[in-house]
Design a protein around this motif. Structure first.
Motif, PDB file in Angstrom:
ATOM      1  N   SER A   1       5.367 -12.903  26.445  1.00 48.37           N
ATOM      2  CA  SER A   1       5.520 -12.051  25.266  1.00 48.37           C
ATOM      3  C   SER A   1       4.180 -11.640  24.679  1.00 48.37           C
ATOM      4  O   SER A   1       4.146 -10.871  23.705  1.00 48.37           O
ATOM      5  CB  SER A   1       6.354 -12.765  24.199  1.00 48.37           C
ATOM      6  OG  SER A   1       5.774 -14.014  23.877  1.00 48.37           O
ATOM      7  N   PHE A   2       3.075 -12.112  25.253  1.00 51.55           N
ATOM      8  CA  PHE A   2       1.752 -11.662  24.812  1.00 51.55           C
ATOM      9  C   PHE A   2       1.414 -10.397  25.571  1.00 51.55           C
ATOM     10  O   PHE A   2       1.318 -10.403  26.801  1.00 51.55           O
ATOM     11  CB  PHE A   2       0.698 -12.746  25.058  1.00 51.55           C
ATOM     12  CG  PHE A   2      -0.673 -12.372  24.541  1.00 51.55           C
ATOM     13  CD1 PHE A   2      -0.958 -12.482  23.194  1.00 51.55           C
ATOM     14  CD2 PHE A   2      -1.657 -11.908  25.396  1.00 51.55           C
ATOM     15  CE1 PHE A   2      -2.213 -12.136  22.697  1.00 51.55           C
ATOM     16  CE2 PHE A   2      -2.915 -11.558  24.918  1.00 51.55           C
ATOM     17  CZ  PHE A   2      -3.192 -11.672  23.559  1.00 51.55           C
ATOM     18  N   HIS A   3       1.261  -9.277  24.850  1.00 49.18           N
ATOM     19  CA  HIS A   3       1.126  -7.980  25.495  1.00 49.18           C
ATOM     20  C   HIS A   3      -0.275  -7.811  26.078  1.00 49.18           C
ATOM     21  O   HIS A   3      -1.274  -7.937  25.374  1.00 49.18           O
ATOM     22  CB  HIS A   3       1.427  -6.851  24.506  1.00 49.18           C
ATOM     23  CG  HIS A   3       1.670  -5.533  25.155  1.00 49.18           C
ATOM     24  ND1 HIS A   3       0.662  -4.750  25.642  1.00 49.18           N
ATOM     25  CD2 HIS A   3       2.829  -4.862  25.413  1.00 49.18           C
ATOM     26  CE1 HIS A   3       1.162  -3.651  26.166  1.00 49.18           C
ATOM     27  NE2 HIS A   3       2.486  -3.691  26.032  1.00 49.18           N
ATOM     28  N   TYR A   4      -0.330  -7.480  27.364  1.00 52.21           N
ATOM     29  CA  TYR A   4      -1.594  -7.428  28.100  1.00 52.21           C
ATOM     30  C   TYR A   4      -2.512  -6.287  27.655  1.00 52.21           C
ATOM     31  O   TYR A   4      -3.731  -6.362  27.827  1.00 52.21           O
ATOM     32  CB  TYR A   4      -1.313  -7.280  29.604  1.00 52.21           C
ATOM     33  CG  TYR A   4      -0.661  -5.959  29.971  1.00 52.21           C
ATOM     34  CD1 TYR A   4      -1.424  -4.876  30.383  1.00 52.21           C
ATOM     35  CD2 TYR A   4       0.713  -5.796  29.898  1.00 52.21           C
ATOM     36  CE1 TYR A   4      -0.836  -3.662  30.705  1.00 52.21           C
ATOM     37  CE2 TYR A   4       1.314  -4.596  30.209  1.00 52.21           C
ATOM     38  CZ  TYR A   4       0.537  -3.526  30.618  1.00 52.21           C
ATOM     39  OH  TYR A   4       1.134  -2.332  30.930  1.00 52.21           O
ATOM     40  N   ALA A   5      -1.946  -5.207  27.092  1.00 58.80           N
ATOM     41  CA  ALA A   5      -2.770  -4.057  26.703  1.00 58.80           C
ATOM     42  C   ALA A   5      -3.161  -4.105  25.232  1.00 58.80           C
ATOM     43  O   ALA A   5      -4.322  -3.894  24.871  1.00 58.80           O
ATOM     44  CB  ALA A   5      -2.039  -2.750  27.003  1.00 58.80           C
TER      45      ALA A   5
ATOM     46  N   LYS B   1       6.078 -18.065  25.989  1.00 57.63           N
ATOM     47  CA  LYS B   1       4.954 -18.132  25.062  1.00 57.63           C
ATOM     48  C   LYS B   1       3.700 -18.567  25.811  1.00 57.63           C
ATOM     49  O   LYS B   1       3.658 -19.624  26.434  1.00 57.63           O
ATOM     50  CB  LYS B   1       5.257 -19.127  23.936  1.00 57.63           C
ATOM     51  CG  LYS B   1       4.153 -19.204  22.882  1.00 57.63           C
ATOM     52  CD  LYS B   1       4.512 -20.214  21.795  1.00 57.63           C
ATOM     53  CE  LYS B   1       3.434 -20.284  20.733  1.00 57.63           C
ATOM     54  NZ  LYS B   1       3.757 -21.286  19.683  1.00 57.63           N
ATOM     55  N   THR B   2       2.666 -17.744  25.746  1.00 56.04           N
ATOM     56  CA  THR B   2       1.378 -18.079  26.359  1.00 56.04           C
ATOM     57  C   THR B   2       0.266 -17.849  25.345  1.00 56.04           C
ATOM     58  O   THR B   2       0.420 -17.091  24.385  1.00 56.04           O
ATOM     59  CB  THR B   2       1.115 -17.215  27.610  1.00 56.04           C
ATOM     60  OG1 THR B   2       1.198 -15.823  27.261  1.00 56.04           O
ATOM     61  CG2 THR B   2       2.120 -17.517  28.714  1.00 56.04           C
ATOM     62  N   ALA B   3      -0.846 -18.493  25.562  1.00 56.35           N
ATOM     63  CA  ALA B   3      -1.954 -18.426  24.613  1.00 56.35           C
ATOM     64  C   ALA B   3      -2.564 -17.025  24.587  1.00 56.35           C
ATOM     65  O   ALA B   3      -2.636 -16.352  25.622  1.00 56.35           O
ATOM     66  CB  ALA B   3      -3.022 -19.446  24.983  1.00 56.35           C
ATOM     67  N   PRO B   4      -3.019 -16.569  23.430  1.00 51.11           N
ATOM     68  CA  PRO B   4      -3.695 -15.269  23.349  1.00 51.11           C
ATOM     69  C   PRO B   4      -5.055 -15.310  24.034  1.00 51.11           C
ATOM     70  O   PRO B   4      -5.636 -16.376  24.243  1.00 51.11           O
ATOM     71  CB  PRO B   4      -3.828 -15.042  21.847  1.00 51.11           C
ATOM     72  CG  PRO B   4      -3.847 -16.410  21.254  1.00 51.11           C
ATOM     73  CD  PRO B   4      -2.943 -17.243  22.119  1.00 51.11           C
ATOM     74  N   TYR B   5      -5.564 -14.143  24.373  1.00 51.81           N
ATOM     75  CA  TYR B   5      -6.891 -14.051  24.988  1.00 51.81           C
ATOM     76  C   TYR B   5      -7.477 -12.679  24.673  1.00 51.81           C
ATOM     77  O   TYR B   5      -6.788 -11.782  24.175  1.00 51.81           O
ATOM     78  CB  TYR B   5      -6.803 -14.260  26.508  1.00 51.81           C
ATOM     79  CG  TYR B   5      -5.920 -13.263  27.224  1.00 51.81           C
ATOM     80  CD1 TYR B   5      -6.409 -12.023  27.642  1.00 51.81           C
ATOM     81  CD2 TYR B   5      -4.584 -13.560  27.495  1.00 51.81           C
ATOM     82  CE1 TYR B   5      -5.598 -11.108  28.292  1.00 51.81           C
ATOM     83  CE2 TYR B   5      -3.764 -12.650  28.144  1.00 51.81           C
ATOM     84  CZ  TYR B   5      -4.279 -11.426  28.540  1.00 51.81           C
ATOM     85  OH  TYR B   5      -3.457 -10.518  29.189  1.00 51.81           O
ATOM     86  N   ARG B   6      -8.735 -12.522  24.975  1.00 50.25           N
ATOM     87  CA  ARG B   6      -9.426 -11.244  24.827  1.00 50.25           C
ATOM     88  C   ARG B   6     -10.195 -10.964  26.111  1.00 50.25           C
ATOM     89  O   ARG B   6     -10.833 -11.860  26.658  1.00 50.25           O
ATOM     90  CB  ARG B   6     -10.397 -11.263  23.639  1.00 50.25           C
ATOM     91  CG  ARG B   6      -9.709 -11.301  22.279  1.00 50.25           C
ATOM     92  CD  ARG B   6      -9.074  -9.948  21.970  1.00 50.25           C
ATOM     93  NE  ARG B   6      -8.449  -9.904  20.659  1.00 50.25           N
ATOM     94  CZ  ARG B   6      -7.181 -10.231  20.420  1.00 50.25           C
ATOM     95  NH1 ARG B   6      -6.421 -10.682  21.412  1.00 50.25           N
ATOM     96  NH2 ARG B   6      -6.675 -10.147  19.206  1.00 50.25           N
ATOM     97  N   GLY B   7     -10.135  -9.729  26.583  1.00 52.82           N
ATOM     98  CA  GLY B   7     -10.902  -9.354  27.759  1.00 52.82           C
ATOM     99  C   GLY B   7     -10.313  -9.893  29.047  1.00 52.82           C
ATOM    100  O   GLY B   7      -9.182 -10.381  29.097  1.00 52.82           O
TER     101      GLY B   7
END
Length: 406
Positions: free
Chosen positions: A41-45, A73-79
């Motif tokens: 559910s964490f949107h990749y874009a 549910k997965t942890a958020p990330y950047r880049g």
């Protein structure tokens, strides 16, 4: 059939991005199949969480138009660094707990790349439930990473290089979105009859009767790019072409989307009166947006991986919208060229891109409409979602039948 489709990055129409598995599942559900799509559910874009979870919740299950979605549910990330890789492993690890949910027992499990760890998770689940495993290859990993500049000796690439043939050989059937990818896959000793081309496609319904979105200036000749703004999308030559076209004030170029290079292009647009950069729109808003454009643009870097062809959602959306396309890429058998619905130019050539835009700008409206109509007809007969879902359905039935006889 009771079908599980595992795609870490699957999305629904309320969010930006490709909706391949939602669209396939909608048609398959209408044909009487029970489809479950499992995704993060964490949107990749947008890099944003799209669901709310309780403190100890790992999964959310919801029904949408008869399709069962299981959100992980997965942890958020950047880049695209360690955080994203960690998310891949986390998603794959959590798949094993799907057994704890009250879901219909699958008859076939599809594991879809981009990344191969989710596909491996699908393979393990298929082993657990004693059902056939079907691998869907949307991008060829790790070949894509190497062609984009990641060293072949990188530990991540080496790991994928071991995992790739392992999965090919254990899949009962392999679906590839790229028309020539069978050449790559069979080089690992996979029988050719095991590999099936099932392209991306387009849900034609939103393009039948379209109200405009009013995001573009109706007083201009609007050139539109709608999609991800990343390295692979090769938008730098379009920005350079915009500078060459600055004197033709009737032409305006708009980029709509998200991605790692959006900020860069937004900064460049501040110095160009003929360029606007806008935020991404949900999938359901794409057809109204495309309806406002006079000309649609797509570009790709000139990379070896495109020798296997391409299957970009945006290209099918562009053609279904009934607009001519400037296709700045070196891709064999691309649908724009096959249909004759646009102009093909080499990538990394701003002069050629600018000239193509000027050529179509100087066409009469009826000439542009005639060109675009070829694309509409071609995509309807070859890439409508009913056609694509029928091919997908046939491959899954073959996999089940073969598995039963083994």
């Amino acid at each position: 059939m009771t079908i599980w489709i595992i795609n870490h990055y699957a999305v629904t129409p309320g969010h930006p991005g490709g909706t391949r598995h939602y669209d396939l599942a909608r048609v398959l559900t209408a044909r009487g199949h029970d489809v479950t799509v499992i995704a993060s559910s964490f949107h990749y874009a947008t890099l944003a969480e799209t669901k709310q979870y309780g403190e100890r919740e790992t999964f959310r299950v919801e029904m949408l138009e008869g399709i069962r979605f299981v959100w992980v549910k997965t942890a958020p990330y950047r880049g695209n660094g360690f955080g994203r890789v960690r998310s891949m492993f986390e998603f794959t690890w959590k798949l094993r707990r799907l057994r704890e949910l009250d879901l219909p027992m699958p008859e076939v499990i599809v594991g879809s790349s981009v990344h191969l760890f989710a596909v491996y998770g699908a393979y393990r689940l298929a082993r657990t439930f004693h059902v056939p495993f079907v691998m869907e290859v949307r991008d060829i990993w790790p070949r894509t990473l190497v062609d984009m500049g990641v060293p072949s000796w990188h530990p991540f690439v080496l790991l994928l290089s071991v995992l790739e043939p392992f999965l090919y050989r254990r899949a009962v059937r392999i679906i590839t979105l790229l028309p020539r990818a069978g050449e790559h896959i069979t080089a690992f000793g996979v029988p050719r009859e095991k590999v099936h081309w099932v392209s991306n496609g387009v849900d034609l319904t939103p393009f039948v009767s379209v109200e405009r979105s009013h995001l573009l200036d109706p007083g201009k000749f609007n050139v539109l790019y709608a999609g991800t703004m990343g390295q692979a999308n090769n938008l730098e030559p379009l920005m350079a072409a915009a500078a060459l076209l600055a004197a033709t004030t009737d032409i305006h170029i708009t980029l709509v989307g998200s991605g790692p290079l959006k900020g860069t292009f937004a900064g460049q647009a501040e110095g160009l009166a003929n360029v606007t950069v806008l935020d991404a729109v949900p999938k359901e808003a794409v057809a109204p947006l495309l309806a406002e454009a006079d000309l649609l643009y797509v570009g790709l870097k000139d990379l070896p991986l495109y020798r296997y062809g391409m299957s970009m959602n945006k290209v099918f959306d562009y053609m279904a919208a009934g607009r001519p396309v400037v296709f700045a890429a070196a891709v064999p058998e691309n649908p724009v060229e096959m249909a004759g619905s646009g102009l093909i130019v080499r990538p990394d050539n701003p002069d050629a891109i600018a000239n193509a835009i000027l050529t179509l700008y100087n066409y009469t409206p009826s000439e542009r409409s005639a060109m675009a109509a070829k694309g509409e007809a071609y995509v309807r007969s070859h890439f409508g979602m009913d056609v694509i879902a029928g091919a997908f359905e046939s491959v899954l039935k073959e996999a089940i039948d073969e598995y039963k006889t083994d």
